[in-house]
Design a protein around this motif. Sequence first.
Motif, PDB file in Angstrom:
ATOM      1  N   LYS A 672       0.842  -1.200   0.000  1.00 20.17           N
ATOM      2  CA  LYS A 672       0.000   0.000   0.000  1.00 20.17           C
ATOM      3  C   LYS A 672       0.881   1.256   0.000  1.00 20.17           C
ATOM      4  N   ARG A 673       0.745   2.075  -1.031  1.00 20.95           N
ATOM      5  CA  ARG A 673       1.439   3.357  -1.105  1.00 20.95           C
ATOM      6  C   ARG A 673       0.529   4.424  -0.501  1.00 20.95           C
ATOM      7  N   ASP A 702       2.347   1.106   3.712  1.00 21.68           N
ATOM      8  CA  ASP A 702       1.687   0.275   4.707  1.00 21.68           C
ATOM      9  C   ASP A 702       1.694  -1.173   4.226  1.00 21.68           C
ATOM     10  N   THR A 703       1.509  -2.080   5.175  1.00 17.89           N
ATOM     11  CA  THR A 703       1.486  -3.502   4.826  1.00 17.89           C
ATOM     12  C   THR A 703       0.406  -3.760   3.797  1.00 17.89           C
ATOM     13  N   GLY A 704       0.736  -4.552   2.793  1.00 21.59           N
ATOM     14  CA  GLY A 704      -0.134  -4.714   1.644  1.00 21.59           C
ATOM     15  C   GLY A 704      -1.328  -5.618   1.882  1.00 21.59           C
ATOM     16  N   LYS A 705      -2.115  -5.773   0.817  1.00 17.50           N
ATOM     17  CA  LYS A 705      -3.282  -6.649   0.807  1.00 17.50           C
ATOM     18  C   LYS A 705      -3.086  -7.714  -0.259  1.00 17.50           C
ATOM     19  N   PRO A 710      -9.344 -18.705  -4.750  1.00 17.49           N
ATOM     20  CA  PRO A 710     -10.008 -19.201  -3.530  1.00 17.49           C
ATOM     21  C   PRO A 710      -9.743 -20.665  -3.232  1.00 17.49           C
ATOM     22  N   THR A 711      -9.262 -21.418  -4.231  1.00 16.62           N
ATOM     23  CA  THR A 711      -8.897 -22.813  -3.950  1.00 16.62           C
ATOM     24  C   THR A 711      -7.673 -22.897  -3.066  1.00 16.62           C
ATOM     25  N   ARG A 712      -6.900 -21.798  -2.956  1.00 15.90           N
ATOM     26  CA  ARG A 712      -5.675 -21.808  -2.157  1.00 15.90           C
ATOM     27  C   ARG A 712      -5.848 -21.134  -0.802  1.00 15.90           C
ATOM     28  N   TYR A 713      -6.972 -20.480  -0.597  1.00 14.76           N
ATOM     29  CA  TYR A 713      -7.245 -19.809   0.670  1.00 14.76           C
ATOM     30  C   TYR A 713      -8.532 -20.375   1.264  1.00 14.76           C
ATOM     31  N   ASN A 714      -8.478 -20.823   2.491  1.00 17.85           N
ATOM     32  CA  ASN A 714      -9.687 -21.144   3.241  1.00 17.85           C
ATOM     33  C   ASN A 714     -10.000 -20.066   4.267  1.00 17.85           C
ATOM     34  N   SER A 715      -9.001 -19.259   4.576  1.00 16.74           N
ATOM     35  CA  SER A 715      -9.161 -18.202   5.573  1.00 16.74           C
ATOM     36  C   SER A 715      -8.101 -17.151   5.297  1.00 16.74           C
ATOM     37  N   SER A 716      -8.237 -16.001   5.943  1.00 11.70           N
ATOM     38  CA  SER A 716      -7.241 -14.951   5.742  1.00 11.70           C
ATOM     39  C   SER A 716      -7.198 -14.024   6.933  1.00 11.70           C
ATOM     40  N   TRP A 717      -5.997 -13.615   7.255  1.00 10.87           N
ATOM     41  CA  TRP A 717      -5.743 -12.531   8.203  1.00 10.87           C
ATOM     42  C   TRP A 717      -5.940 -11.212   7.449  1.00 10.87           C
ATOM     43  N   ALA A 718      -5.625 -10.086   8.075  1.00  8.78           N
ATOM     44  CA  ALA A 718      -5.860  -8.788   7.455  1.00  8.78           C
ATOM     45  C   ALA A 718      -5.045  -8.588   6.183  1.00  8.78           C
ATOM     46  N   HIS A 719      -3.859  -9.200   6.098  1.00  8.88           N
ATOM     47  CA  HIS A 719      -2.954  -8.900   4.988  1.00  8.88           C
ATOM     48  C   HIS A 719      -2.647 -10.105   4.103  1.00  8.88           C
ATOM     49  N   TRP A 720      -2.709 -11.298   4.631  1.00  2.89           N
ATOM     50  CA  TRP A 720      -2.516 -12.530   3.861  1.00  2.89           C
ATOM     51  C   TRP A 720      -2.948 -13.696   4.733  1.00  2.89           C
ATOM     52  N   LYS A 746       4.227  -7.473  -4.557  1.00  2.00           N
ATOM     53  CA  LYS A 746       4.296  -6.449  -5.600  1.00  2.00           C
ATOM     54  C   LYS A 746       4.457  -5.084  -4.938  1.00  2.00           C
ATOM     55  N   ASN A 747       5.298  -4.255  -5.517  1.00  2.00           N
ATOM     56  CA  ASN A 747       5.588  -2.940  -4.927  1.00  2.00           C
ATOM     57  C   ASN A 747       4.800  -1.809  -5.578  1.00  2.00           C
ATOM     58  N   SER A 748       3.763  -2.114  -6.337  1.00  2.08           N
ATOM     59  CA  SER A 748       2.991  -1.061  -6.994  1.00  2.08           C
ATOM     60  C   SER A 748       1.538  -1.477  -7.086  1.00  2.08           C
TER      61      SER A 748
END
Length: 887
Positions: A672-673, A702-705, A710-720, A746-748
Motif C-alpha cells: 500500500k502506497r 503500509d502492509t499490503g493486501k 479461492p482454492t488456495r485460501y480457506n481463511s485470511s488474516w488482514a494482509h494474507w 508487488k511494490n505497486s
Amino acid sequence: MVNFRTFFSLVLFLIFFYLFFRKADEENFEHLPHFEQRDDYKAFITSSYFYEKSESLGDNAFALVMSMTGSKIRKGWMSLEQWNFLNVPILTIRAKNATNSIVVRTKFLRITPHEICEIISIFATFTLIPNITTISMIGDNGITDIPIQIPSMEKHDVVICINPMFLGEQWQNFLFISHLYRKFEGFINLYYISAIESFYYLMKEYEKEGYLTIQPWASVKFRDVPQNIIDPYREIEYTNQASANTDCLLKYKETAKFITFLDLNEIIIPRRLPTFLQEFQSAVWNWKKTVYIYYHKEHVEALTVRDANIYSFSKMFKSMKQTEIFLPGKIILNPKNANYTWLYGPPIIPNGFGTVMNRKTALINMKIKWLHHHKEDVQERQYDSALDNYMSSDDLADIDSEIRRTYYILLSKSNNTRILQHTHTFIHSVYYYKNSKSLGKNAIAIVATMNKRTVPIITDMKIDLIATDSDGNQMKTKATLTSENLLSERCDYLMILAQANTLNNMAKLEIESVGSRTLIPFKYPIRKASKPVIFCVSPQFAAEQWQVFLTQVHIAKKYGAHLHIYVVSMIESYFELLREYEKLGYISIEPWLTIKFAEHNEPVLEPNSNVELRAQTAAHTDCILMYKESASFIGSLDLDDILIPINSRSYYEEFEKEHMNSILISAVNYVKRDYETVKSPFLNEFSITNILKYSKPLNTNDTGKSFARPTRYNSSWAHWSRNADLVLQYLTPDNFQPVYRKIKFKNSGMFHIKTIKFADRPTLYQRKEADLKSIINLVDLEEIEMDLKKHLNLPQIKSISNRLPKDDFYINIIFNCYNQSFYHMRDTDNFNPDFTCVNAYYCELPQRDEYPCIHSDANYKSGPSMIPITYHFAENHGFSRNIGCYQ
C-alpha cells in the motif's frame, strides 16, 4: 532468583582451599624437562565423583577434576606422555566408611595439553573402599574434606554437553537446539555461568519440561589470593571448558552411550538415520576400541528475529547459508574408553584404541544475522547446496509444531494465566459444501470467535459434530481447528476456522460435547458470483466517508470486481447510498454483528474488546468461504485501499498474469502506497479525477493486501493467509529440496487513501497536480469519471445528496482513539502484539441527531451450557435504526 542452597547443591561441589603437596623423588627423571617445584600449588575442585561400580574405572572408584596453578615450562605445546612422567606433585586421599578407612596416593594426569595458561585442568582417579561416608585430601599442613558427588543415574543414550554459558542472550539458538536435539533423541546438559534473566527463566521452564539439565558452573576463584598474583579470569582456558567437558563425561559415564561437547551455537544433525544413537552407532565398526568419532565443522549464517512471538525454527533453518567449511571440529565420545577430555577430545589415546574421522553427519557452527520479521527475506533465501538433505520438510514441520506447543504452554505459565475450563464461543457463519474443489465432498466450514484459553493450545482441540441427513441418518465426525491469529498474541479471543467432512444431503448440524448438543444453522456458499473477482471489504463502523466509497466502487466496477462490504454501523444516508449501488448489482452488503452471548450463567470475558479489530479476520474468512466455489480471485481490503492495475485492463487479467498458472504462488500481495488527497463535501461536485489528480504521495507505505485463487485460501488474516503461506508443494527430484507455495509481493498498484481532507474549489486549484499517468491509465480514468457522473445524476441517488454528511466527525474521533491505542506504538516500532490487543472497542463515539446511524442487528441465540465451550450464534441478520453509531 535461584535459592542459595539450591545453587550450591547443584553446583559441582566446589570448594576453595590451599593445597600443599608432597615432593616426589626426582632421581629417575633427570633426563626429562624439569617441573618447577613450588610449596603452594593452588587448586579449585570442579568434580569429585564416587562410583560404587564402573565398567571403566572399577568398583569403589573416585574421580577428581581440579583447576590448578601450574608452571609455564614453555609457551606452547608438549607431549603429555612426557609430562606425566615429570616430577609432579602426589595427591593423597583418605576415605572412611562406618568401620574402616584407607589412604591412597597417586599422581594426577594433565588434561590441558599446553603451557600457554597458568591455570590448567588436571584429573586423578583412586580406588577406595565400599560404602564411604567421607573423603578427604591430605596435605603437608592439614586435611580438607571433599564433598562426594554421585554420577547421574538417568539413562540417556546420547548426551550433548553445552559448554559454559556466560552473558547468555541468544535464546534463538537455545530454542533451536532444544527442539532439534529432542527430535533426534538427544539430551542436553547445559553448563551455566550467567545469562539475561528472562533467558534464564526460559531455560528453567524448558528444564521442567525435561529438555535439559542446567548445571551451574562457578568461576574459578582462589580465596585470599590477589588477582595480580593469580588471575583466573585471564589465566584459564575458555571459562574452564576442559574441566566442564570432563565433568559432563564423568557425570554420564555409566549411563550414556555417546557424549559430545558443543557450544550453544554449534549444532549437530544426523543425516542418514532418524536418531543420534543410530547415526553414531553406524559410524564405526568396532566401537569397543574407539575413543571418539571426529566431525568436521561447517560455518553458516542464519537469519532470525528478536521477537519470540514470530520466531520460526523452519525459517531460521531454511535461511542458513554456508560461509566457510572445515573449521576445527568436535568429537562424539565413547564414555567407556575415556576418563577425561580436553576441548577437542582426550589429549592421549591409549594403546590399542583409535579414533574415527566422519564427514557425513552435519556439525554446524551457526552465526545469527538479525531480521525485524520472518517475511520474504527468509522466504526468498534458499538452502546452500552443501546443506541439502540435512532435514526433511516433515522434520521441520514437526519441530515448528512442537515449538509452538511448548512456547504457548510456557507463555501461559509465565503470565500466570489460568487455562479456563468453561468458555464461550460465538459462531459467525457455517457453510455446507456438497462438493468443493478444495474442501472436498460434504464439507463443513465454521467461522467462529473462540477464547484461546479454553485449553492450552486451542488449535490442538477438536470439535465433535453430528450431521443428520433428510432421512434421519446421522454421522459423527471431528472438526479440526485453525486460526489466522497468532496464539501468542495478547487478544484472548481468536478467529477459529473449524473444518470437517460429513454425510450427503445434510439437513441438520449439531455440536456435541459431554452428552450435550447445540443445533447450529448453516447455509450454502454462493454458487454464481456476479463477477470473477470479489473484493471483501473490512467491516465498516461509524462510517461517514462516502467519497472513499464512490472512488472504490467505480474503480472496482471499471476493472471488473464486485464489492462485498461488511457493515457494523454507518451514517443512515450513506447506508442508503450503498443500498442504491447494491440494487444496481455493484456491491453486496453484509451485516457484521457485534459479538454477544445471549445467555450465560457466570461472568464472561467481554469478547469485542478482546478480539483483534472487530473480528476483522473472521469477516475476511467468511467472505472467502462464501465465494469459494464461484469466484476466480478473492481479495480482502479496506475501503480506502484502491487497487489500480497498471499493466492490465482488468483485475482478472492482472491476477492471471501475476499468478502465471503457478502452483507455487499462494497469493499476490500489493504494498500500500500512502497518499494524502482532498474531497468535496457536495455530491454534485464530487470527482474521482480530483481525488487522484490532487493526491500527494507520502513518505510511508503500509502492509499490503493479498489477492488469491479461492482454492488456495480457506481463511485470511488482514494482509494474507498465515495458513496458506509456505505450504509444501513437492521435493525436487535430484536432491529432495523442499519447494513451498508462498506469497508474491508487488511494490505497486495499491493507492491507499491514508488522509483525505475537505477542500473548496480555490484551495483545490492551488494544490500541485499529481502525475496521473503514473497512477492510472488516462483513458480508463475518463471512462470512470463519466460513469460516476451518470450514476450521480440518477434520481434515486440525487435524492440522497443533501442528507449525506458534509464534515468529518467520527473519523477524527476514531483516528485519535486508534492512535492512542496502538498506531503510535506501531509507528515508533514499540508495538508488540504479545502485550497489546489491537482493538479500540471502548472508543467513545457520541451520537449526532442530525446524522442518525444504522447498525447491524440479529436475533441472538445461545445453546445449552456445555463443557468446555458453550456456543452462541445469531439468526435473521439485518440492520436497526435504534442502536446508533457504535462498533
